[in-house]
Design a protein around this motif. Structure first.
Motif, short mmCIF file in Angstrom:
data_model
loop_
_atom_site.label_atom_id
_atom_site.label_comp_id
_atom_site.label_asym_id
_atom_site.label_seq_id
_atom_site.Cartn_x
_atom_site.Cartn_y
_atom_site.Cartn_z
N MET A 8 0.81 -1.22 0.00
CA MET A 8 0.00 0.00 0.00
C MET A 8 0.84 1.27 0.00
SD MET A 8 -3.38 -0.58 2.24
CE MET A 8 -2.56 -0.77 3.81
N ILE A 9 1.81 1.37 0.94
CA ILE A 9 2.60 2.61 0.97
C ILE A 9 3.60 2.61 -0.19
CG2 ILE A 9 2.30 3.12 3.42
CD1 ILE A 9 5.01 1.84 3.98
N THR A 10 3.82 3.78 -0.75
CA THR A 10 4.67 3.87 -1.94
C THR A 10 5.88 4.78 -1.76
OG1 THR A 10 3.22 5.60 -2.77
CG2 THR A 10 2.81 3.36 -3.58
N VAL A 42 0.12 6.77 -0.24
CA VAL A 42 -0.58 5.56 -0.68
C VAL A 42 -1.33 5.88 -1.98
CG1 VAL A 42 -0.87 4.63 1.65
CG2 VAL A 42 -2.65 6.09 0.69
N LYS A 43 -1.58 4.83 -2.76
CA LYS A 43 -2.26 5.05 -4.05
C LYS A 43 -3.74 5.30 -3.87
CE LYS A 43 0.37 3.26 -7.84
NZ LYS A 43 1.64 2.82 -7.27
N ASP A 44 -4.38 4.52 -2.97
CA ASP A 44 -5.83 4.59 -2.83
C ASP A 44 -6.18 4.61 -1.35
OD1 ASP A 44 -8.51 4.18 -2.67
OD2 ASP A 44 -8.57 2.49 -4.05
N ILE A 45 -6.45 5.81 -0.85
CA ILE A 45 -6.60 5.96 0.60
C ILE A 45 -7.89 5.30 1.11
CG2 ILE A 45 -7.78 8.22 0.72
CD1 ILE A 45 -5.44 8.84 2.86
N LYS A 46 -8.92 5.25 0.28
CA LYS A 46 -10.19 4.62 0.72
C LYS A 46 -10.01 3.13 0.96
CE LYS A 46 -13.28 8.00 0.43
NZ LYS A 46 -14.60 8.42 0.70
N SER A 47 -9.36 2.45 0.01
CA SER A 47 -9.18 1.01 0.19
C SER A 47 -8.20 0.75 1.33
CB SER A 47 -8.73 0.34 -1.11
OG SER A 47 -7.40 0.66 -1.38
N CYS A 48 -7.28 1.68 1.49
CA CYS A 48 -6.32 1.63 2.59
C CYS A 48 -7.06 1.66 3.93
CB CYS A 48 -5.42 2.84 2.46
SG CYS A 48 -3.86 2.66 3.20
N LEU A 51 -1.07 9.14 6.46
CA LEU A 51 -1.10 8.54 5.13
C LEU A 51 -1.77 9.54 4.20
CD1 LEU A 51 -2.14 4.84 5.87
CD2 LEU A 51 0.15 5.75 5.46
N GLN A 52 -1.11 9.78 3.09
CA GLN A 52 -1.62 10.79 2.13
C GLN A 52 -1.82 10.14 0.78
OE1 GLN A 52 0.18 14.87 1.93
NE2 GLN A 52 0.70 14.27 -0.13
N GLN A 53 -2.96 10.43 0.18
CA GLN A 53 -3.22 9.97 -1.18
C GLN A 53 -2.16 10.56 -2.11
OE1 GLN A 53 -6.65 8.57 -2.29
NE2 GLN A 53 -5.63 8.21 -4.24
N GLU A 54 -1.64 9.73 -3.01
CA GLU A 54 -0.62 10.19 -3.96
C GLU A 54 -1.09 11.36 -4.79
OE1 GLU A 54 0.66 7.14 -6.60
OE2 GLU A 54 2.03 6.28 -5.14
#
Ligand code: CO
Length: 134
Positions: free
Chosen positions: A1-3, A84-90, A131-134
């Motif tokens: 998840m984290i990028t 992260v790419k997708d904060i909702k799914s995260c 955590l921040q959306q990309e």
């Protein structure tokens, strides 16, 4: 998840003095002071080639970092921010694993106008994680 690593945030007792220190002694490129009244913080960005450091100080009377500065009057690392790419799914995945998301558990627009959540330090070895959306 984290990028990616986005930033580390450090609460400081004197924003101007801290910015000058990074600039004069460490030779860093620093921004001017930005006040975020809606977040209750004033911030200076220390720009590095691969990441940035955010120097923070409470803004206003209801600042969420006021108590933190009272407890750490000389300053201290407050949080780290990972992308992260997708904060909702995260969020879903974190809840499945019993991780505590601070506040009402919904992503909020952070200081960079991107959705962010904060994870309770007790779940990540004493470190507050943004955590921040990309
Ligand atoms: Co941050």
């Amino acid at each position: 998840m984290i990028t990616k690593f986005n930033h580390v945030a450090i609460v400081v007792p004197d924003l101007y003095a801290a910015a000058r220190k990074y600039e004069k002694i460490l030779g860093a490129k620093v921004s001017s002071i930005s006040d975020y009244s809606e977040h209750g913080v004033s911030v200076v960005f220390v720009e590095l080639e691969n990441t940035k450091i955010e120097l923070m100080h409470p803004y206003g009377n209801n600042s969420p970092i006021k108590k933190f500065l009272e407890k750490n009057s000389g300053g201290a690392i407050h949080h780290i921010c990972l992308e992260v790419k997708d904060i909702k799914s995260c969020c879903k995945n974190l809840k499945l694993h019993g991780i505590t998301i601070l506040g009402d558990e919904e992503p909020k627009n952070g200081a960079h106008n991107k959705p962010v959540i904060f994870l309770h330090p007790k779940d990540f070895y004493g470190t507050l994680i943004e955590l921040q959306q990309e």
